[in-house]
Design a protein around this motif. Structure first.
Motif, PDB file in Angstrom:
ATOM      1  N   ASN A 146      -2.796   4.771 -16.942  1.00 18.85           N
ATOM      2  CA  ASN A 146      -3.332   3.407 -17.053  1.00 18.85           C
ATOM      3  C   ASN A 146      -4.132   3.019 -15.807  1.00 18.85           C
ATOM      4  O   ASN A 146      -3.850   2.009 -15.140  1.00 18.85           O
ATOM      5  N   LEU A 147      -5.117   3.848 -15.507  1.00 26.26           N
ATOM      6  CA  LEU A 147      -5.903   3.635 -14.290  1.00 26.26           C
ATOM      7  C   LEU A 147      -6.666   2.314 -14.352  1.00 26.26           C
ATOM      8  O   LEU A 147      -7.415   2.057 -15.311  1.00 26.26           O
ATOM      9  N   PRO A 148      -6.493   1.455 -13.352  1.00 26.19           N
ATOM     10  CA  PRO A 148      -7.257   0.197 -13.325  1.00 26.19           C
ATOM     11  C   PRO A 148      -8.720   0.465 -12.953  1.00 26.19           C
ATOM     12  O   PRO A 148      -9.006   1.278 -12.076  1.00 26.19           O
ATOM     13  N   GLN A 149      -9.610  -0.186 -13.631  1.00 28.67           N
ATOM     14  CA  GLN A 149     -11.035   0.034 -13.398  1.00 28.67           C
ATOM     15  C   GLN A 149     -11.549  -0.854 -12.263  1.00 28.67           C
ATOM     16  O   GLN A 149     -10.917  -1.854 -11.872  1.00 28.67           O
ATOM     17  N   ASN A 150     -12.709  -0.479 -11.724  1.00 32.18           N
ATOM     18  CA  ASN A 150     -13.372  -1.326 -10.726  1.00 32.18           C
ATOM     19  C   ASN A 150     -13.638  -2.704 -11.325  1.00 32.18           C
ATOM     20  O   ASN A 150     -13.972  -2.833 -12.511  1.00 32.18           O
ATOM     21  N   ILE A 151     -13.464  -3.725 -10.512  1.00 32.51           N
ATOM     22  CA  ILE A 151     -13.623  -5.088 -11.031  1.00 32.51           C
ATOM     23  C   ILE A 151     -14.440  -5.941 -10.048  1.00 32.51           C
ATOM     24  O   ILE A 151     -14.558  -5.617  -8.863  1.00 32.51           O
ATOM     25  N   THR A 152     -14.970  -7.012 -10.575  1.00 32.52           N
ATOM     26  CA  THR A 152     -15.641  -8.038  -9.772  1.00 32.52           C
ATOM     27  C   THR A 152     -14.916  -9.348  -9.995  1.00 32.52           C
ATOM     28  O   THR A 152     -14.684  -9.751 -11.142  1.00 32.52           O
ATOM     29  N   VAL A 153     -14.515  -9.986  -8.914  1.00 31.17           N
ATOM     30  CA  VAL A 153     -13.710 -11.201  -9.018  1.00 31.17           C
ATOM     31  C   VAL A 153     -14.313 -12.292  -8.145  1.00 31.17           C
ATOM     32  O   VAL A 153     -15.152 -12.034  -7.275  1.00 31.17           O
ATOM     33  N   ASN A 197      -8.312  -0.931  -3.607  1.00 28.67           N
ATOM     34  CA  ASN A 197      -6.902  -0.577  -3.848  1.00 28.67           C
ATOM     35  C   ASN A 197      -6.826   0.948  -3.875  1.00 28.67           C
ATOM     36  O   ASN A 197      -7.521   1.596  -4.664  1.00 28.67           O
ATOM     37  N   SER A 198      -5.982   1.501  -3.036  1.00 32.57           N
ATOM     38  CA  SER A 198      -5.855   2.968  -2.982  1.00 32.57           C
ATOM     39  C   SER A 198      -4.410   3.368  -3.247  1.00 32.57           C
ATOM     40  O   SER A 198      -3.471   2.802  -2.671  1.00 32.57           O
ATOM     41  N   TRP A 199      -4.244   4.369  -4.121  1.00 38.49           N
ATOM     42  CA  TRP A 199      -2.917   4.905  -4.446  1.00 38.49           C
ATOM     43  C   TRP A 199      -2.900   6.392  -4.097  1.00 38.49           C
ATOM     44  O   TRP A 199      -3.799   7.142  -4.480  1.00 38.49           O
ATOM     45  N   THR A 200      -1.877   6.794  -3.398  1.00 37.30           N
ATOM     46  CA  THR A 200      -1.705   8.209  -3.043  1.00 37.30           C
ATOM     47  C   THR A 200      -0.241   8.585  -3.221  1.00 37.30           C
ATOM     48  O   THR A 200       0.666   7.836  -2.814  1.00 37.30           O
ATOM     49  N   TYR A 201      -0.017   9.734  -3.857  1.00 43.55           N
ATOM     50  CA  TYR A 201       1.357  10.214  -4.034  1.00 43.55           C
ATOM     51  C   TYR A 201       1.394  11.721  -3.797  1.00 43.55           C
ATOM     52  O   TYR A 201       0.568  12.470  -4.327  1.00 43.55           O
ATOM     53  N   ILE A 209      -1.918  13.549  -5.318  1.00 46.34           N
ATOM     54  CA  ILE A 209      -2.871  12.919  -6.224  1.00 46.34           C
ATOM     55  C   ILE A 209      -3.259  11.579  -5.616  1.00 46.34           C
ATOM     56  O   ILE A 209      -2.486  10.950  -4.878  1.00 46.34           O
ATOM     57  N   SER A 210      -4.470  11.140  -5.922  1.00 44.98           N
ATOM     58  CA  SER A 210      -4.920   9.868  -5.358  1.00 44.98           C
ATOM     59  C   SER A 210      -5.902   9.197  -6.332  1.00 44.98           C
ATOM     60  O   SER A 210      -6.524   9.856  -7.172  1.00 44.98           O
ATOM     61  N   TYR A 211      -6.003   7.888  -6.189  1.00 45.09           N
ATOM     62  CA  TYR A 211      -6.953   7.109  -6.995  1.00 45.09           C
ATOM     63  C   TYR A 211      -7.317   5.860  -6.201  1.00 45.09           C
ATOM     64  O   TYR A 211      -6.509   5.326  -5.435  1.00 45.09           O
ATOM     65  N   GLN A 212      -8.542   5.419  -6.417  1.00 38.97           N
ATOM     66  CA  GLN A 212      -9.013   4.230  -5.704  1.00 38.97           C
ATOM     67  C   GLN A 212      -9.790   3.323  -6.667  1.00 38.97           C
ATOM     68  O   GLN A 212     -10.578   3.785  -7.483  1.00 38.97           O
ATOM     69  N   ARG A 213      -9.533   2.029  -6.533  1.00 39.77           N
ATOM     70  CA  ARG A 213     -10.261   1.028  -7.308  1.00 39.77           C
ATOM     71  C   ARG A 213     -11.049   0.130  -6.353  1.00 39.77           C
ATOM     72  O   ARG A 213     -10.525  -0.326  -5.337  1.00 39.77           O
ATOM     73  N   GLN A 214     -12.274  -0.117  -6.737  1.00 38.84           N
ATOM     74  CA  GLN A 214     -13.146  -1.008  -5.932  1.00 38.84           C
ATOM     75  C   GLN A 214     -13.106  -2.426  -6.497  1.00 38.84           C
ATOM     76  O   GLN A 214     -13.227  -2.619  -7.705  1.00 38.84           O
ATOM     77  N   ILE A 215     -12.919  -3.369  -5.603  1.00 41.73           N
ATOM     78  CA  ILE A 215     -12.920  -4.790  -5.969  1.00 41.73           C
ATOM     79  C   ILE A 215     -14.083  -5.459  -5.274  1.00 41.73           C
ATOM     80  O   ILE A 215     -14.138  -5.543  -4.036  1.00 41.73           O
ATOM     81  N   THR A 216     -15.047  -5.896  -6.069  1.00 44.36           N
ATOM     82  CA  THR A 216     -16.207  -6.586  -5.498  1.00 44.36           C
ATOM     83  C   THR A 216     -15.980  -8.088  -5.577  1.00 44.36           C
ATOM     84  O   THR A 216     -15.647  -8.607  -6.661  1.00 44.36           O
TER      85      THR A 216
END
Length: 216
Positions: A146-153, A197-201, A209-216
């Motif tokens: 359920n990877l969160p996508q890049n968002i603009t807020v 937002n960065s996740w690393t395990y 494994i790692s994943y990053q979401r960009q918040i603009t």
């Protein structure tokens, strides 16, 4: 067995008599005796004894013993398994059946081994032995779900740190699953900016494994 005898008048007397069997044998061998005995018309006793020594049956062997193998963690089977044996003989000489293996195993999500050993001792005290070595590979690495996508807020709606689940979709000792909390980086002002937002395990097998979401 047949017999021939000359009486006192030199007359030939012939005939046959069945044997009387004694003794016993089994898969471990034994001794059988066949005795023929008769008194002729002239009261002359005739007898003969044959001794038959029976050797032990063949030593049993395993039927289709499993070869050493390498399996995935998910396919590893640490349970005792049956293995059949036979000496390919019949009746009281037959030695046939099956035994369950004893198991020595040491594996987890990072792999390991399973050793299975079969032992059988027949009624003659003869033992046969077989062992199988099973190499267990590491489980598949986990992945985030359920990877969160890049968002603009808007400036006032910056999301806080959130958990992200990971799993390798297996069960038991091969399972790797849980949650990890994101870390935040970047900066913004009233004029906007960029956050991450960065996740690393890193699992117990030292795989990351790692994943990053960009918040603009």
């Amino acid at each position: 067995v047949s017999y021939t005898h000359l009486d006192v008048y030199k007359r030939q007397i012939t005939g046959s008599v069945p044997a009387v069997q004694s003794g016993s044998f089994n898969a471990c061998g034994g001794v059988i005796q066949y005795t023929w005995q008769i008194n002729t018309l002239c009261n002359v006793p005739l007898s003969h004894v044959q001794t038959v020594t029976v050797l032990p049956s063949q030593l049993p062997t395993w039927i289709d013993p499993p070869a050493n193998i390498t399996v995935s963690c998910a396919d590893a089977n640490p349970n005792p398994t049956p293995l059949s044996y036979t000496n390919s003989e019949f009746g009281v000489c037959a030695v046939t059946g099956f035994v369950l293996s004893t198991v020595n195993s040491n594996y987890n999500a990072c792999g390991g081994f399973i050793n299975k050993v079969w032992n059988f001792t027949d009624i003659c005290g003869r033992t046969i032995f077989y062992s199988q070595s099973i190499t267990v590979l590491p489980s598949i690495p986990p992945a985030f779900s359920n990877l969160p996508q890049n968002i603009t807020v808007s400036c006032g709606s910056i999301p806080t740190s959130v958990f992200l689940s990971y799993s390798n979709n297996t069960s038991g000792v091969c399972s790797i699953q849980g949650q990890v909390l994101s870390t935040e980086s970047g900066n913004y002002t009233a004029c906007g900016g960029t956050m991450f937002n960065s996740w690393t395990y890193t699992d117990q097998c030292n795989r990351t494994i790692s994943y990053q979401r960009q918040i603009t």
